[in-house]
Scaffold this active site. Sequence first.
Site, PDB file in Angstrom:
ATOM      1  N   MET A   1      33.478  26.466  -0.644  1.00  0.00           N
ATOM      2  CA  MET A   1      34.824  25.916  -0.418  1.00  0.00           C
ATOM      3  C   MET A   1      34.801  24.385  -0.434  1.00  0.00           C
ATOM      4  SD  MET A   1      35.688  28.576   2.682  1.00  0.00           S
ATOM      5  CE  MET A   1      34.070  28.387   3.406  1.00  0.00           C
TER       6      MET A   1
ATOM      7  N   GLN B   1      45.482  29.695   1.609  1.00  0.00           N
ATOM      8  CA  GLN B   1      45.789  28.450   2.311  1.00  0.00           C
ATOM      9  C   GLN B   1      47.201  27.975   1.978  1.00  0.00           C
ATOM     10  OE1 GLN B   1      42.682  25.861   0.900  1.00  0.00           O
ATOM     11  NE2 GLN B   1      41.385  26.178   2.689  1.00  0.00           N
TER      12      GLN B   1
ATOM     13  N   THR C   1      33.010  23.453   5.310  1.00  0.00           N
ATOM     14  CA  THR C   1      34.296  22.874   4.943  1.00  0.00           C
ATOM     15  C   THR C   1      34.983  22.434   6.218  1.00  0.00           C
ATOM     16  OG1 THR C   1      36.547  23.420   4.197  1.00  0.00           O
ATOM     17  CG2 THR C   1      35.161  25.244   4.864  1.00  0.00           C
ATOM     18  N   ASN C   2      35.747  21.351   6.164  1.00  0.00           N
ATOM     19  CA  ASN C   2      36.528  20.932   7.320  1.00  0.00           C
ATOM     20  C   ASN C   2      37.753  21.815   7.527  1.00  0.00           C
ATOM     21  OD1 ASN C   2      35.629  17.992   8.452  1.00  0.00           O
ATOM     22  ND2 ASN C   2      35.183  18.130   6.264  1.00  0.00           N
ATOM     23  N   THR C   3      38.514  22.033   6.458  1.00  0.00           N
ATOM     24  CA  THR C   3      39.801  22.715   6.574  1.00  0.00           C
ATOM     25  C   THR C   3      39.685  24.094   7.200  1.00  0.00           C
ATOM     26  OG1 THR C   3      40.741  21.517   4.693  1.00  0.00           O
ATOM     27  CG2 THR C   3      41.766  23.612   5.266  1.00  0.00           C
TER      28      THR C   3
ATOM     29  N   CYS D   1      36.911  15.794   4.643  1.00  0.00           N
ATOM     30  CA  CYS D   1      36.875  16.844   3.617  1.00  0.00           C
ATOM     31  C   CYS D   1      35.509  16.736   2.969  1.00  0.00           C
ATOM     32  CB  CYS D   1      37.988  16.651   2.596  1.00  0.00           C
ATOM     33  SG  CYS D   1      37.891  17.811   1.211  1.00  0.00           S
TER      34      CYS D   1
ATOM     35  N   GLU E   1      34.405  17.264   0.157  1.00  0.00           N
ATOM     36  CA  GLU E   1      34.330  16.727  -1.206  1.00  0.00           C
ATOM     37  C   GLU E   1      34.544  15.219  -1.286  1.00  0.00           C
ATOM     38  OE1 GLU E   1      34.732  20.934  -1.568  1.00  0.00           O
ATOM     39  OE2 GLU E   1      36.144  19.571  -0.623  1.00  0.00           O
TER      40      GLU E   1
END
Length: 236
Positions: free
Chosen positions: A10, A52, A83-85, A197, A199
């Site tokens: 992710m 999401q 992943t943060n989200t 994030c 990325e």
Amino acid sequence: MKLIGLIGGMSWESTAIYYRLMNEEVKRRLGGLHSARILLHSVNFHEIEQRQHSGDWQGTAEILSKAASGLKAAGADFLVIATNTMHKVADEVETGSGLPVLHIADATGKALVEDGRRRVGLLGTRFTMEEDFYADRLRSAFGLDVVVPNSKERDAIHRIIYEELCLGEVRADARRFFHAAIDDLRGDGCDCIILGCTELTMAVDETNSALPLYDTTALHAVAAVEQALKVRQHFS
């Protein structure tokens, strides 16, 4: 050494960074041919992203909880959600799998407090910047003042993450945009930037940031290695 259960994919680009950083950190600490004990379940990000943006967070929690349960059955000692989200559903994943989740905001908050940071700029997906699960944890657990970019900048950051960085694309105009957004946060009194994030390190570094950067991917990976090397240590 404990077995790290890594839920990745992710996106897979940032998961590859996690894998490299964890192994580098184990080698740095133990030397020789030592490497991390990692069990990876890489999900199909398309299925996560669709849920999401439709608001089906329960659906995302079910996907990650199923992955986490498989990691537990295979012998993982604790979980790292890469992943943060998706820490929005960390509690559900922990409850559903029966394994503790090493929270990315805790690893980040600890580093910020140790460095004496007080007013921090948060960059990430719209979910991370605008919802309570991340910033409120930093505020309540670490006493930090968390600031996010303005609405127009948040929309642009969200688009760049999903339409460019998650596809492995790093464009010059995106790097210039982040430089300007960070400069705005500096003008708002921020003393550092959280790359919230996994990325974002693809597009943001010291060359286009007017403030010190806190890379949540690296902080989370190091915290995972610390946990893996602890003996009979439980999460506080």
